[in-house]
Design an enzyme around this catalytic site. Structure first.
Site, PDB file in Angstrom:
ATOM      1  N   ASP A 133       1.805   5.069   0.044  1.00  0.00           N
ATOM      2  CA  ASP A 133       1.123   6.181   0.701  1.00  0.00           C
ATOM      3  C   ASP A 133       0.756   7.271  -0.295  1.00  0.00           C
ATOM      4  O   ASP A 133       1.208   7.268  -1.443  1.00  0.00           O
ATOM      5  CB  ASP A 133       2.036   6.781   1.778  1.00  0.00           C
ATOM      6  N   TYR A 152      12.954  -0.292  -3.562  1.00  0.00           N
ATOM      7  CA  TYR A 152      12.479   1.084  -3.560  1.00  0.00           C
ATOM      8  C   TYR A 152      13.632   2.021  -3.898  1.00  0.00           C
ATOM      9  O   TYR A 152      14.802   1.706  -3.649  1.00  0.00           O
ATOM     10  CB  TYR A 152      11.943   1.482  -2.181  1.00  0.00           C
ATOM     11  N   ARG A 155      10.896   5.843   4.161  1.00  0.00           N
ATOM     12  CA  ARG A 155      10.911   7.296   4.370  1.00  0.00           C
ATOM     13  C   ARG A 155      11.538   7.665   5.709  1.00  0.00           C
ATOM     14  O   ARG A 155      12.217   8.704   5.815  1.00  0.00           O
ATOM     15  CB  ARG A 155       9.497   7.845   4.250  1.00  0.00           C
ATOM     16  N   ARG A 186       0.843  -1.190   0.000  1.00  0.00           N
ATOM     17  CA  ARG A 186       0.000   0.000   0.000  1.00  0.00           C
ATOM     18  C   ARG A 186       0.883   1.246   0.000  1.00  0.00           C
ATOM     19  O   ARG A 186       1.288   1.723   1.053  1.00  0.00           O
ATOM     20  CB  ARG A 186      -0.926  -0.002   1.214  1.00  0.00           C
TER      21      ARG A 186
END
Length: 268
Positions: A52, A110, A221, A50
């Site tokens: 953001d 990522y 993050r 999921r």
């Protein structure tokens, strides 16, 4: 019944994340609407994770099943016609019934992209509006060597509790929904294995690449925010081991902005 695997790319800027939400535009919601438009069937495609609000994807994966017969290439073309330009279906393939975009994933990669406005003492660089939605326009001078050293400290298997935000959605989801979104083993533990973690300079940007078995909510993050504190010399370069040992989110740095993060690839 045919079981499908889609690989997607999307600009996350106009969306409130992947997860479908009432009255808000989401990638999952737009994809579900496009599938219904094309096939007449109501399905909720399951994503590999999921992302953001504001997070982008170069290789998100979704899975769902249809009863209507349709060739893969026809489905890809039809979905791209029905979807907004900010979401593209890159590939469509038929898979076995047991395939699940999230549960079957073996690893993810990522990237996080920073526009360093003041590298090497040059303080007049301006972040172009053409790339601004896809980078963190970072106002601090960052030492790339410190960023690289800090990133290497998270390679291996660690408990990443200090880099995990609480998931605001889990409290309101049904148990069945929660199980469809996260494997059982990952719900019980904050231990993850990171196989690659490093920074490089690429086309005037500082780019962080991380590959691992899985990631916690806001984990990448939060790692980037902490690395930036180290790169800006607000934290010592050897701070990561102590932050990991603390098992406390308050021990780590701030959460980096969503706009610089990309889901690059999901491996199966």
């Amino acid at each position: 019944m045919t079981h499908w695997k889609l690989t997607l790319s999307y600009d996350g800027t106009p969306y409130s994340g992947w997860q479908v939400q009432p009255t808000l535009p989401t990638v999952q919601g737009r994809l579900a609407s496009a599938i219904q438009h094309v096939t007449g069937e109501v399905v909720l495609p399951q994503g590999s994770g999921r992302t953001d609000a504001g997070v982008h994807a170069l290789g998100q994966v979704a899975s769902f099943s249809l009863t209507v017969p349709i060739p893969a290439e026809n489905l890809r073309r039809a979905l791209n016609r029905a979807l907004p330009p900010s979401i593209r279906v890159l590939s469509v393939e038929e898979v076995q019934p047991e395939f699940h975009a999230r549960h079957s994933a073996a690893g993810k990669t990522y990237e996080y992209r920073i526009f360093p406005r003041v590298p090497d003492g040059v303080d007049d660089r301006i972040c172009s509006p053409m790339i601004a939605p896809f980078v963190w326009d970072c106002p601090w001078k960052l030492d790339l060597g410190l960023l690289q050293a800090a990133a290497g400290s998270v390679v291996g298997e660690h408990d990443f509790t200090s880099f995990a935000a609480s998931d605001p959605d889990l409290a309101t989801r049904s148990q069945a929904d929660a199980e469809s979104l996260e494997p059982h083993s990952e719900q019980r533990s904050n231990v993850r294995r990171i196989e690659r973690s490093g920074w490089e300079e690429r086309d005037g940007l500082y780019v962080y690449t991380v590959r691992g078995s899985g990631f916690l909510h806001h984990m990448v993050r939060n790692l980037v925010g902490t690395f930036v504190d180290i790169g800006a010399e607000r934290l010592p370069v050897d701070a990561i081991s102590g932050i990991l040992a603390a098992l406390d989110r308050s021990a780590a740095g701030p959460t980096a902005p969503a706009r610089g993060l990309f889901l690059v690839e999901v491996e199966y």
